[in-house]
Design an enzyme around this catalytic site. Structure first.
Site, mmCIF file in Angstrom:
data_model
loop_
_atom_site.group_PDB
_atom_site.id
_atom_site.type_symbol
_atom_site.label_atom_id
_atom_site.label_comp_id
_atom_site.label_asym_id
_atom_site.label_seq_id
_atom_site.Cartn_x
_atom_site.Cartn_y
_atom_site.Cartn_z
ATOM 1 N N SER A 141 29.578 -37.426 -0.807
ATOM 2 C CA SER A 141 28.480 -37.312 0.159
ATOM 3 C C SER A 141 28.928 -36.547 1.401
ATOM 4 O O SER A 141 28.137 -36.339 2.316
ATOM 5 C CB SER A 141 27.955 -38.695 0.554
ATOM 6 O OG SER A 141 29.003 -39.496 1.067
ATOM 7 N N ASN B 121 30.416 -50.533 3.639
ATOM 8 C CA ASN B 121 29.005 -50.929 3.594
ATOM 9 C C ASN B 121 28.433 -51.244 4.977
ATOM 10 O O ASN B 121 27.344 -50.803 5.320
ATOM 11 C CB ASN B 121 28.825 -52.126 2.653
ATOM 12 C CG ASN B 121 29.215 -51.780 1.238
ATOM 13 O OD1 ASN B 121 29.480 -50.604 0.943
ATOM 14 N ND2 ASN B 121 29.272 -52.762 0.360
ATOM 15 N N THR C 114 -17.281 -30.900 15.016
ATOM 16 C CA THR C 114 -17.138 -31.960 14.019
ATOM 17 C C THR C 114 -17.544 -31.291 12.715
ATOM 18 O O THR C 114 -18.390 -30.385 12.712
ATOM 19 C CB THR C 114 -18.049 -33.176 14.303
ATOM 20 O OG1 THR C 114 -19.412 -32.730 14.284
ATOM 21 C CG2 THR C 114 -17.767 -33.817 15.651
ATOM 22 N N HIS C 115 -16.915 -31.685 11.634
ATOM 23 C CA HIS C 115 -17.149 -31.052 10.316
ATOM 24 C C HIS C 115 -16.901 -29.544 10.382
ATOM 25 O O HIS C 115 -17.503 -28.788 9.612
ATOM 26 C CB HIS C 115 -18.571 -31.300 9.791
ATOM 27 C CG HIS C 115 -19.000 -32.727 9.907
ATOM 28 N ND1 HIS C 115 -18.826 -33.646 8.903
ATOM 29 C CD2 HIS C 115 -19.565 -33.400 10.940
ATOM 30 C CE1 HIS C 115 -19.289 -34.826 9.299
ATOM 31 N NE2 HIS C 115 -19.736 -34.704 10.541
ATOM 32 N N SER D 120 2.971 -7.952 7.422
ATOM 33 C CA SER D 120 2.853 -7.905 5.971
ATOM 34 C C SER D 120 3.688 -6.740 5.457
ATOM 35 O O SER D 120 3.801 -5.706 6.117
ATOM 36 C CB SER D 120 1.386 -7.703 5.605
ATOM 37 O OG SER D 120 1.289 -7.095 4.328
ATOM 38 N N LYS E 264 -1.582 -5.945 9.502
ATOM 39 C CA LYS E 264 -1.546 -7.418 9.553
ATOM 40 C C LYS E 264 -0.611 -7.995 10.600
ATOM 41 O O LYS E 264 0.472 -7.479 10.845
ATOM 42 C CB LYS E 264 -1.115 -7.986 8.176
ATOM 43 C CG LYS E 264 -2.138 -7.887 7.088
ATOM 44 C CD LYS E 264 -3.436 -8.617 7.376
ATOM 45 C CE LYS E 264 -3.295 -10.132 7.351
ATOM 46 N NZ LYS E 264 -3.078 -10.663 6.005
ATOM 47 N N ASN F 166 0.443 -11.982 11.103
ATOM 48 C CA ASN F 166 0.184 -13.288 10.490
ATOM 49 C C ASN F 166 0.809 -14.445 11.270
ATOM 50 O O ASN F 166 1.907 -14.315 11.800
ATOM 51 C CB ASN F 166 0.740 -13.310 9.064
ATOM 52 C CG ASN F 166 0.018 -12.309 8.172
ATOM 53 O OD1 ASN F 166 -1.169 -12.061 8.334
ATOM 54 N ND2 ASN F 166 0.758 -11.722 7.246
ATOM 55 N N GLU G 113 1.972 -21.606 9.751
ATOM 56 C CA GLU G 113 1.827 -21.951 8.330
ATOM 57 C C GLU G 113 3.050 -22.694 7.815
ATOM 58 O O GLU G 113 2.942 -23.637 7.028
ATOM 59 C CB GLU G 113 1.604 -20.677 7.508
ATOM 60 C CG GLU G 113 0.269 -20.013 7.796
ATOM 61 C CD GLU G 113 0.179 -18.635 7.158
ATOM 62 O OE1 GLU G 113 -0.453 -18.523 6.108
ATOM 63 O OE2 GLU G 113 0.763 -17.680 7.705
ATOM 64 N N TYR H 171 24.384 -54.039 -1.100
ATOM 65 C CA TYR H 171 24.593 -52.594 -1.111
ATOM 66 C C TYR H 171 24.606 -52.059 -2.545
ATOM 67 O O TYR H 171 25.142 -52.679 -3.456
ATOM 68 C CB TYR H 171 25.922 -52.228 -0.420
ATOM 69 C CG TYR H 171 26.180 -50.730 -0.459
ATOM 70 C CD1 TYR H 171 25.592 -49.875 0.465
ATOM 71 C CD2 TYR H 171 26.951 -50.173 -1.480
ATOM 72 C CE1 TYR H 171 25.784 -48.509 0.400
ATOM 73 C CE2 TYR H 171 27.148 -48.797 -1.552
ATOM 74 C CZ TYR H 171 26.560 -47.970 -0.608
ATOM 75 O OH TYR H 171 26.733 -46.618 -0.684
ATOM 76 N N GLN I 82 23.305 -44.100 -0.817
ATOM 77 C CA GLN I 82 23.932 -42.893 -0.274
ATOM 78 C C GLN I 82 22.908 -41.758 -0.139
ATOM 79 O O GLN I 82 23.005 -40.918 0.745
ATOM 80 C CB GLN I 82 25.077 -42.473 -1.197
ATOM 81 C CG GLN I 82 25.780 -41.221 -0.791
ATOM 82 C CD GLN I 82 27.090 -41.068 -1.546
ATOM 83 O OE1 GLN I 82 28.034 -41.812 -1.340
ATOM 84 N NE2 GLN I 82 27.139 -40.115 -2.460
ATOM 85 N N LYS J 225 20.665 -40.600 3.157
ATOM 86 C CA LYS J 225 21.025 -39.617 4.186
ATOM 87 C C LYS J 225 20.471 -38.221 3.879
ATOM 88 O O LYS J 225 20.082 -37.491 4.782
ATOM 89 C CB LYS J 225 22.545 -39.590 4.360
ATOM 90 C CG LYS J 225 23.044 -40.797 5.144
ATOM 91 C CD LYS J 225 24.540 -40.964 5.115
ATOM 92 C CE LYS J 225 25.046 -41.550 3.820
ATOM 93 N NZ LYS J 225 24.485 -42.878 3.476
HETATM 94 N N1 ARG Z 1 29.067 -42.830 1.147
HETATM 95 C C1 ARG Z 1 28.577 -44.147 1.005
HETATM 96 C C2 ARG Z 1 27.097 -44.187 1.403
HETATM 97 O O1 ARG Z 1 26.662 -43.279 2.001
HETATM 98 C C3 ARG Z 1 29.342 -45.082 1.877
HETATM 99 C C4 ARG Z 1 29.361 -46.500 1.398
HETATM 100 C C5 ARG Z 1 30.105 -46.593 0.139
HETATM 101 N N2 ARG Z 1 30.269 -47.933 -0.262
HETATM 102 C C6 ARG Z 1 30.721 -48.259 -1.444
HETATM 103 N N3 ARG Z 1 30.838 -49.503 -1.726
HETATM 104 N N4 ARG Z 1 31.007 -47.346 -2.375
HETATM 105 O O2 ARG Z 1 26.374 -45.108 1.133
#
Ligand code: ARG
Length: 461
Positions: A25, A112, A157-158, A279, A285, A287, A292, A319, A324, A327
């Site tokens: 991660s 955790n 409105t509308h 464009s 054009k 735009n 958008e 957990y 993970q 994120k």
């Molecule tokens: N990279 C993990 C996460 O974002 C961290 C926690 C990992 N915990 C574990 N027991 N493997 O959740």
């Protein structure tokens, strides 16, 4: 030689490279490094206070972590995928720098509670940064509202002409909307502001620790009451993603409206060339691509909210590694909305309102019909009858192709004998605007007051 994993003790084989790249991660959670280090410093202080590490060990840890922070800030730190995540990259670097003292940092802690802490600290900051960006947008809208006080436009409105309003009133509607977004962010902050540190893996620890102390050091309002909840709770991510979705939805509505407003037939606004694109085939054009894209990115933000809810819905306590993925969703949602708010603020600052075209549009049709109905009410006609009478008058005007104000007094009186010469004081868009009274309406004096209110409030913060 591969670096040994911090958890390698139980394993007799090296992790497959495919598993390393599938489970890592660090490619996205490196963004948490500042919070990870801040949390680790607080944790080390607590460990020393509880005599789980010595003062010199604490000092070495704090110094080591600050050195790592400086290196990351300076772009001199290499994050490694083989070390999985931000927590283990930093811990490994610390051990490499200071040796055995570094090996004590993870006492009475698990990744955790650590990741939950980092993410809370990050979200806490994010809510504040976002609130700041939103107030910059509000300031820009208020300044436009002030500059254009007196400009009349058709209110819709509308998507049909409904009643005339002040452009300033329209702009302030978005200021109110965004104010709710800010207050929602404050709610989100208040609910998430509890420290999960001390929950460890899921059950707490048998060691004598002081979670309240770390909570205080990190400016939390308290400690999570239940360790299992502490490590598995991602409600705050969902809430923040919802706050972001609502912001994105508000921006998207404004964008949709202004896209219509730049259309050649409507042409209520002219966005500066610097904020439009051309464009590749049609030379004429210009735009509104920025608007958008803000509208389009809203879908992506909603997607992240849905991902988070879906991610969590099947997870048993406590957990699970699935988490993970939280994120990926929340970081992209935050970055997307951040960018949208900033660029929209610039677009607002660089847009010209075409007052003449707005007024001309407002003057078309029968936008003063409601004012005429209310005139009849003031003369004692029940509203439902007044509505019907004015409907008939409008039908007559359409037939003879004129506006309400063009009808002669006799013409009006053919429909209702209560109509007198003073009827001309309520007709026409200027009169309509002048005559509004109710609280929260587009009455010029009230709009002006609200502008002053917002100016004061936004300049205080
Ligand atoms: N990279 C993990 C996460 O974002 C961290 C926690 C990992 N915990 C574990 N027991 N493997 O959740």
């Amino acid at each position: 030689m591969k670096q040994k994993k911090l958890w390698a003790g139980r394993f007799s084989k090296q992790t497959a490279a495919s598993v390393e790249s599938f489970t890592e991660s660090i490619s996205f959670d490196w963004r948490l490094y500042q919070y990870d280090i801040e949390g680790s410093i607080a944790h080390a202080m607590m460990l020393a206070r509880c005599k789980l590490i010595t003062e010199p060990e604490k000092n070495a840890i704090v110094k080591g972590l600050k050195g790592i922070l400086a290196d990351i800030d300076a772009g001199k730190f290499e994050f490694k995928k083989t070390l999985e995540d931000v927590h283990m990259n930093i811990e490994s670097a610390l051990i490499a720098r200071i040796g055995d003292a570094g090996r004590k940092l993870h006492t009475a802690r698990s990744r955790n509670d650590q990741v939950s802490l980092d993410l809370r600290l990050w979200t806490r900051d994010q809510t504040q940064v976002m609130a700041g960006n939103l107030s910059a947008l509000q300031k820009e809208l208020v300044s436009k509202a002030k500059r254009h006080l007196g400009v009349i436009m058709p209110g819709f409105t509308h998507l049909q002409h409904a009643q005339p309003v002040l452009l300033s009133h329209y702009l302030l509607a978005y200021v109110e909307m965004v104010a709710r977004d800010v207050s929602r962010l404050q709610d989100c902050f208040a609910r998430l502001n509890k420290s999960p540190l001390g929950a460890c893996a899921l059950a707490g620890t048998t060691l004598q620790t002081d979670p309240l102390f770390t909570a205080k050091l990190l400016n939390f309002d308290g400690v999570c009451e239940n360790s299992m909840d502490a490590v598995s709770d991602r409600d705050f991510c969902v809430e923040y993603a919802f706050c972001l979705s609502m912001i994105a939805m508000h921006l998207s509505r404004l964008c949709e409206e202004w896209i219509i407003w730049c259309n050649d037939d409507v042409k209520f606004i002219e966005i500066s060339d610097a904020y439009c694109t051309g464009s590749s085939i049609m030379p004429q054009k210009k735009n509104p691509d920025v608007l958008e894209l803000i509208r389009g990115k809203t879908g992506r933000v909603y997607g992240h909210l849905t991902s988070l809810l879906t991610l969590l819905k099947g997870l048993p306590l406590s957990y699970n590694r699935d988490m993970q993925e939280d994120k990926v969703a929340i970081i992209d949602a935050a970055e997307t909305v951040q960018a949208s708010v900033s660029i929209l603020t610039e677009v607002v600052a660089n847009t010209t309102f075409l007052a003449g075209r707005m007024l001309a549009a407002a003057e078309k049709g029968f936008i003063d019909a409601t004012a005429l109905a209310e005139y009849l009410v003031k003369k004692g006609v029940p509203f439902r009858m007044a509505h019907e009478i004015v409907g008939n008058i409008v039908r007559e005007c359409i037939k003879v192709n004129c506006k309400l104000v063009d009808l002669k007094l006799d013409g009006f009186r053919a429909f209702s004998s209560v109509i007198e010469k003073d009827v001309y004081e309520v007709l026409g868009v200027e009169n309509c605007i002048k005559n509004y009274k109710s609280y929260g309406s587009t009455a010029p004096a009230l709009v002006k007051k609200r502008i002053t209110y917002w100016e004061k409030k936004l300049n205080k913060g």
